[in-house]
Design an enzyme around this catalytic site. Structure first.
Site, mmCIF file in Angstrom:
data_model
loop_
_atom_site.group_PDB
_atom_site.id
_atom_site.type_symbol
_atom_site.label_atom_id
_atom_site.label_comp_id
_atom_site.label_asym_id
_atom_site.label_seq_id
_atom_site.Cartn_x
_atom_site.Cartn_y
_atom_site.Cartn_z
ATOM 1 C CB SER A 51 -9.064 3.117 -11.902
ATOM 2 O OG SER A 51 -8.926 2.308 -10.769
HETATM 3 N N1 SAH Z 1 -8.087 -1.984 -10.925
HETATM 4 C C1 SAH Z 1 -9.517 -1.768 -11.103
HETATM 5 C C2 SAH Z 1 -10.089 -0.899 -10.006
HETATM 6 C C3 SAH Z 1 -10.714 -1.686 -8.959
HETATM 7 S S1 SAH Z 1 -11.291 -0.780 -7.554
HETATM 8 C C4 SAH Z 1 -9.744 -1.161 -12.470
HETATM 9 O O1 SAH Z 1 -8.954 -1.369 -13.360
HETATM 10 O O2 SAH Z 1 -10.741 -0.536 -12.676
HETATM 11 C C5 SAH Z 1 -10.350 -1.538 -6.290
HETATM 12 C C6 SAH Z 1 -10.554 -3.027 -6.097
HETATM 13 O O3 SAH Z 1 -9.733 -3.403 -5.017
HETATM 14 C C7 SAH Z 1 -11.968 -3.445 -5.727
HETATM 15 O O4 SAH Z 1 -12.426 -4.374 -6.656
HETATM 16 C C8 SAH Z 1 -11.796 -4.089 -4.344
HETATM 17 O O5 SAH Z 1 -12.643 -5.202 -4.129
HETATM 18 C C9 SAH Z 1 -10.351 -4.506 -4.383
HETATM 19 N N2 SAH Z 1 -9.708 -4.715 -3.100
HETATM 20 C C10 SAH Z 1 -9.823 -3.984 -1.953
HETATM 21 N N3 SAH Z 1 -9.041 -4.513 -0.985
HETATM 22 C C11 SAH Z 1 -8.407 -5.597 -1.528
HETATM 23 C C12 SAH Z 1 -7.478 -6.564 -1.024
HETATM 24 N N4 SAH Z 1 -7.019 -6.529 0.237
HETATM 25 N N5 SAH Z 1 -7.046 -7.531 -1.869
HETATM 26 C C13 SAH Z 1 -7.482 -7.584 -3.155
HETATM 27 N N6 SAH Z 1 -8.361 -6.717 -3.674
HETATM 28 C C14 SAH Z 1 -8.830 -5.724 -2.876
#
Ligand code: SAH
Length: 201
Positions: A51
């Site tokens: 993010s």
């Molecule tokens: N928090 C992260 C951003 C990750 S992007 C950061 O600090 O950069 C969003 C993430 O959500 C992805 O890795 C994706 O695989 C995950 N995701 C999507 N749907 C999900 C679900 N139902 N349960 C857990 N993770 C999920």
């Protein structure tokens, strides 16, 4: 990066301090390291992104305004960056990720920082973590058309949930559960997140 966040309107010192304390380059692939402190989302592999710092700051500022974060659930741990930032603000952090290989990456990244209060779990975070609930704070890092019912139910009285809601056009939504019971919803900034997907891989 911190000065830029200040200029963009992030005011809460605890949040700025937490972002300043966590080296973002640890969470970014080698080829992208030189861009680790730019205010952009960067690819993580598996079609996911780390993010944008401003959005992390904004979500945590809204979640933390006027109170401690307490026991916190993050849905969508990705590479673990936001979980690491949360570890500086919350008493306990439970971060759930549905893609096992990404979770392994997050684990390796977080190990380098030795954060004692972060636990990573492989699972479908839209179901929350009933065995650990209730949570004082829930931060969802992936967008859905509606706030999953399980997550609302796992919010403690007085707790706050923040997540991107909407499909084509997304906005951050703050859900507050009052001590008396009812939920209050507030629409905030326009954002762009990857979708929340059911099931694990
Ligand atoms: N928090 C992260 C951003 C990750 S992007 C950061 O600090 O950069 C969003 C993430 O959500 C992805 O890795 C994706 O695989 C995950 N995701 C999507 N749907 C999900 C679900 N139902 N349960 C857990 N993770 C999920």
């Amino acid at each position: 990066m911190i000065e830029r966040l200040r200029e963009q309107g992030i005011r809460q010192e605890s949040v700025l301090g937490a972002l300043a304390a966590i080296p973002r380059h640890v969470f970014v692939d080698e080829a992208l390291r030189s861009r680790a402190y730019e205010d952009t989302a960067l690819p993580l592999g598996f079609q996911q992104t780390i993010s944008q710092p401003f959005v992390v700051a904004r979500m945590l500022e809204v979640a933390a305004k006027g109170r401690a974060l307490g026991k916190t659930l993050e849905v969508g741990a990705g590479c673990g960056y936001q979980a690491a930032v949360l570890s500086r603000l919350a008493s306990e952090v439970y971060a759930v990720e549905r893609i096992r290989k990404l979770l392994d990456k997050a684990r390796a990244n977080l190990r380098q920082l030795r954060l004692p209060n972060v636990r990573l779990k492989h699972g479908d975070g839209s179901l929350g973590l009933p065995e650990v609930a209730p949570f004082d704070t829930i931060v969802v890092s992936a967008a859905a058309a509606v706030v999953p019912q399980a997550l609302r139910q796992q919010l403690a009285p007085g707790g706050r949930l923040i997540m991107p809601v909407g499909m084509q056009e997304q906005r951050l939504m703050l859900v507050e559960r009052s001590v008396a019971g009812p939920f209050f919803e507030t629409w905030l900034d326009a954002v762009r997140f990857v979708p929340l997907i059911a099931g694990v891989e």
